[in-house]
Design a protein around this motif. Structure first.
Motif, PDB file in Angstrom:
ATOM      1  N   ARG A 244      30.335  38.138  28.892  1.00 49.12           N
ATOM      2  CA  ARG A 244      29.281  36.928  28.938  1.00 49.12           C
ATOM      3  C   ARG A 244      28.070  37.081  29.835  1.00 49.12           C
ATOM      4  NH1 ARG A 244      34.534  34.401  28.433  1.00 49.12           N
ATOM      5  NH2 ARG A 244      35.100  33.882  26.497  1.00 49.12           N
ATOM      6  N   LYS A 245      27.275  36.090  29.840  1.00 52.28           N
ATOM      7  CA  LYS A 245      26.270  36.203  30.762  1.00 52.28           C
ATOM      8  C   LYS A 245      26.587  36.265  32.059  1.00 52.28           C
ATOM      9  CE  LYS A 245      22.066  33.813  31.615  1.00 52.28           C
ATOM     10  NZ  LYS A 245      21.208  32.400  31.297  1.00 52.28           N
ATOM     11  N   TYR A 246      27.679  35.521  32.552  1.00 47.65           N
ATOM     12  CA  TYR A 246      28.187  35.461  33.867  1.00 47.65           C
ATOM     13  C   TYR A 246      29.286  36.165  34.014  1.00 47.65           C
ATOM     14  CZ  TYR A 246      24.717  31.734  33.806  1.00 47.65           C
ATOM     15  OH  TYR A 246      23.750  30.934  33.697  1.00 47.65           O
ATOM     16  N   TRP A 247      29.764  36.801  35.264  1.00 46.11           N
ATOM     17  CA  TRP A 247      30.879  37.615  35.502  1.00 46.11           C
ATOM     18  C   TRP A 247      31.891  36.404  35.745  1.00 46.11           C
ATOM     19  CZ3 TRP A 247      31.225  42.488  38.543  1.00 46.11           C
ATOM     20  CH2 TRP A 247      30.389  43.478  38.106  1.00 46.11           C
ATOM     21  N   PHE A 248      33.388  36.715  35.327  1.00 46.54           N
ATOM     22  CA  PHE A 248      34.547  35.911  35.226  1.00 46.54           C
ATOM     23  C   PHE A 248      35.315  36.599  36.068  1.00 46.54           C
ATOM     24  CE2 PHE A 248      32.187  33.878  31.823  1.00 46.54           C
ATOM     25  CZ  PHE A 248      32.167  32.691  32.132  1.00 46.54           C
TER      26      PHE A 248
ATOM     27  N   LYS B 286      47.273  39.616  48.829  1.00 50.65           N
ATOM     28  CA  LYS B 286      46.048  39.235  47.858  1.00 50.65           C
ATOM     29  C   LYS B 286      46.179  39.072  46.477  1.00 50.65           C
ATOM     30  CE  LYS B 286      42.905  41.798  50.922  1.00 50.65           C
ATOM     31  NZ  LYS B 286      41.958  42.948  51.103  1.00 50.65           N
ATOM     32  N   ILE B 287      45.626  38.552  45.806  1.00 47.21           N
ATOM     33  CA  ILE B 287      45.728  38.264  44.150  1.00 47.21           C
ATOM     34  C   ILE B 287      44.834  39.299  43.491  1.00 47.21           C
ATOM     35  CG2 ILE B 287      45.540  36.615  42.347  1.00 47.21           C
ATOM     36  CD1 ILE B 287      46.041  34.353  44.483  1.00 47.21           C
ATOM     37  N   VAL B 288      45.119  39.942  42.409  1.00 46.57           N
ATOM     38  CA  VAL B 288      44.710  40.842  41.593  1.00 46.57           C
ATOM     39  C   VAL B 288      44.105  40.002  40.726  1.00 46.57           C
ATOM     40  CG1 VAL B 288      44.792  42.914  40.068  1.00 46.57           C
ATOM     41  CG2 VAL B 288      46.460  42.781  42.162  1.00 46.57           C
ATOM     42  N   VAL B 289      42.638  40.297  40.291  1.00 49.83           N
ATOM     43  CA  VAL B 289      41.995  39.798  39.412  1.00 49.83           C
ATOM     44  C   VAL B 289      41.117  40.838  38.708  1.00 49.83           C
ATOM     45  CG1 VAL B 289      41.793  37.295  40.382  1.00 49.83           C
ATOM     46  CG2 VAL B 289      40.090  39.065  41.007  1.00 49.83           C
TER      47      VAL B 289
END
Length: 68
Positions: A27-31, A18-21
């Motif tokens: 901001r208004k949206y989650w990134f 799995k890749i950790v993010v």
């Protein structure tokens, strides 16, 4: 002109692949972003990436299997 350097890394868990993010909500949206941050004076880019990753995931990293 002044420049600011930063560094980051993609962290892949060996046992699960799995890749950790990191979820960023400024901001208004989650990134979803990779752990990254600004380079401190006297630090190499590799040291910066490792420090920032540690700060984000609160776990020491084994950087012995690096891919650049």
């Amino acid at each position: 002109m002044d420049y600011m350097l930063g560094a980051g890394m993609a962290i892949i868990q060996q046992n699960t692949h799995k890749i950790v993010v990191i979820y960023e909500t400024k901001r208004k949206y989650w990134f979803r972003v990779f752990p990254r941050g600004r380079k401190d004076i006297g630090e190499s880019l590799e040291q910066t990436a490792l420090r920032e990753a540690y700060e984000e995931v609160s776990s020491p990293l084994d950087a012995s299997e690096r891919v650049f």
